[in-house]
Design a protein around this motif. Structure first.
Motif, PDB file in Angstrom:
ATOM      1  N   THR A 142    -107.129 -23.363 -53.054  1.00  0.00           N
ATOM      2  CA  THR A 142    -106.506 -22.715 -54.214  1.00  0.00           C
ATOM      3  C   THR A 142    -105.043 -22.350 -53.990  1.00  0.00           C
ATOM      4  O   THR A 142    -104.311 -22.101 -54.950  1.00  0.00           O
ATOM      5  N   ILE A 189    -104.213 -19.573 -52.560  1.00  0.00           N
ATOM      6  CA  ILE A 189    -104.174 -18.116 -52.727  1.00  0.00           C
ATOM      7  C   ILE A 189    -104.546 -17.442 -51.410  1.00  0.00           C
ATOM      8  O   ILE A 189    -105.609 -17.700 -50.839  1.00  0.00           O
ATOM      9  N   THR A 216    -102.522 -22.101 -60.334  1.00  0.00           N
ATOM     10  CA  THR A 216    -102.421 -22.432 -58.917  1.00  0.00           C
ATOM     11  C   THR A 216    -101.794 -23.806 -58.765  1.00  0.00           C
ATOM     12  O   THR A 216    -101.916 -24.655 -59.661  1.00  0.00           O
TER      13      THR A 216
END
Length: 482
Positions: free
Chosen positions: A311, A313, A330
């Motif tokens: 992702t 993240i 994303t």
């Protein structure tokens, strides 16, 4: 009696958890060819259609902005080149195919065309290409001279042109009968049957022709796994085999609609496989005990390394029980973020996300797992399964010795290969003689066939390219309805 399902098994390096089991030998898959041979031969004994080589070019280092957690947990570490591996495995097997993940992000298409064509030649046509544009930010640091990692849509634009150039090199630069091998007259290949492609695009300029001769399949079986809007549209045009996650199964009908409406493809010529990580036992209680033992060794931080890798993240700054505010966008795998956010009411904290990211397991008896596979086939129209192993060799042995006989009993697994010594495309489609793309595939007419003059072929190519651009404009204006 239903058609047999496509059976694929993913071979990868160490997971974040399985390698810690006392009897697990997956540690040897990235460093010992004998372990890989054992893997391939066991899968072939079970009549699997193919091994599916998951691959990444660089570290998952989003979590904590470092490779350290990845190294500690074994998440995506270590890796060996799947194309080199396949060339060795082909000499120790007869029928099983090999789908290799290969990225368009850094390798030049002319170089890759040579490598993938070499594999198709040396394996006698048992090769597929899982096309990816990559999503790991560390690729920019390691393979793009420190340049920023390209954004999602640019990667798909580059991948589209990359595939176009591969079509041109492998299908359009050599005529089927170009190699004449005439010893008496001293002619190896007919120069009039080999042409330059003179590709000039946004990302690549390639003169051609390809340096390899026509291969058994002419083009490797085309696999793809993107489930974002761009990925779905790319698959609708090009893919023969699509890996689709559990959470994205409702997209199957939409991909088939797009393929039919915009590219005039037969929707049933696109095959879908979904992922299952099985934990099998001869009784339900035995399977549950295996599953509980596996759960005890789950590395939650390792799961977040994987989450960060797919992702983009980084959750390292949160405490385990902090609420997590996930972004709406994303530059990684969009569908991975969407699937997490769609379950937002159930997933609130860093710990919840870590537990969710490894939860695609199914434990039970062979009958129970076969029931689930049959349900997915009937409810969503999947054509097969790509199995992920949590323990090697035990999980693979259980598949071959327990599940496969149950599926064969139901007519859901082949008992023999459709073509002994045949190509991957023939065996995967259960269609002897189908070594090339199906006639409705958009690239079918890019093949320079025997006896066709260069002038005639290039006139046909001009018409095809106009149709291609028209179709792409049409699908660009369509909205994915899932």
């Amino acid at each position: 009696m239903p058609n047999p399902l496509i059976l694929s098994v993913a071979t990868k390096a160490t997971s974040t958890t399985g390698w810690r089991s006392p009897n697990d030998e997956s540690r040897f898959l990235p460093n010992d060819i004998n372990a890989l041979i054992k893997f391939a031969q066991t899968a072939e004994r079970g009549k699997f259609h193919n091994l599916f080589f998951i691959d990444h070019l660089s570290w998952f280092d989003v979590y904590g902005d470092s490779h350290e957690a990845s190294a500690r947990s074994g998440a995506n570490a270590t890796r060996v080149d799947p194309l080199i591996t396949i060339s060795a495995l082909a000499t120790h097997t007869e029928n099983i195919g090999f789908v290799a993940t290969a990225s368009t992000v850094s390798e030049h298409p002319y170089h890759f065309a040579r490598r993938i064509a070499s594999l198709d030649l040396l394996t006698k046509g048992r090769v597929g290409w899982n096309i990816v544009g990559s999503y790991i930010p560390s690729i920019g640091k390691n393979l793009l001279n420190g340049e920023p990692f390209p954004d999602h849509d640019d990667r798909y634009s580059k991948t589209e042109e990359y595939l176009d150039s591969l079509y041109e090199l492998l299908l359009s630069s050599w005529r089927d009968d170009a190699v004449v091998y005439d010893k008496q007259n001293g002619i190896f290949a007919d120069p009039d049957a080999i042409r330059e492609i003179n590709h000039e695009g946004r990302f690549f300029k390639i003169k051609g022709p390809a340096i390899t001769e026509p291969t058994p399949q002419r083009f490797p079986l085309i696999a793809q796994a993107g489930n974002s809007e761009r990925g779905v549209k790319f698959a609708a045009e090009n893919a023969e085999l699509i890996y689709i996650g559990y959470d994205s199964l409702p997209k199957i009908k939409e991909i088939r609609r797009l393929a039919s409406e915009h590219f005039n493809r037969d929707p049933q010529n696109i095959k879908f496989i979904t992922g299952i990580s099985p934990v099998l036992g001869r009784t339900h209680e035995e399977a549950q005990a295996k599953y509980e033992a596996f759960k005890e060794k789950v590395d939650l931080e390792g799961n977040l390394v994987l989450f960060g890798g797919v992702t983009g993240i980084d959750l390292s700054g949160y405490d385990w029980d902090d609420d997590v505010d996930l972004p709406d966008k994303t530059n990684g795998i969009k569908s991975a973020l969407e699937n997490i956010k769609n379950k937002r009411q159930k997933i609130q904290t860093k710990r919840d996300i870590a537990n969710r990211h490894w939860a695609n397991f199914h434990y039970g008896t062979a009958k129970e797992l076969a029931d689930e596979i049959e349900r997915l086939h009937k409810e969503f129209g999947i054509d097969g399964v790509n199995f992920s192993l949590n323990n090697f060799p035990e999980s693979l042995d259980d598949l071959v010795d327990l599940l496969i006989p149950e599926l064969q009993h139901r007519g859901l697994a082949q008992t023999e290969y459709a073509v002994e010594g045949g190509t991957l495309r023939e065996n995967l489609n259960n269609n002897p003689g189908q070594t090339f793309l199906s006639g409705d595939h958009p690239a079918y007419n890019l093949r320079w066939r025997s006896g066709v003059s260069q002038k005639q072929f290039e006139a046909e190519l001009e018409l095809y390219n106009k149709l291609k651009e028209e179709r792409r404009r049409g699908i660009a204006n369509d909205t994915v309805r899932v």
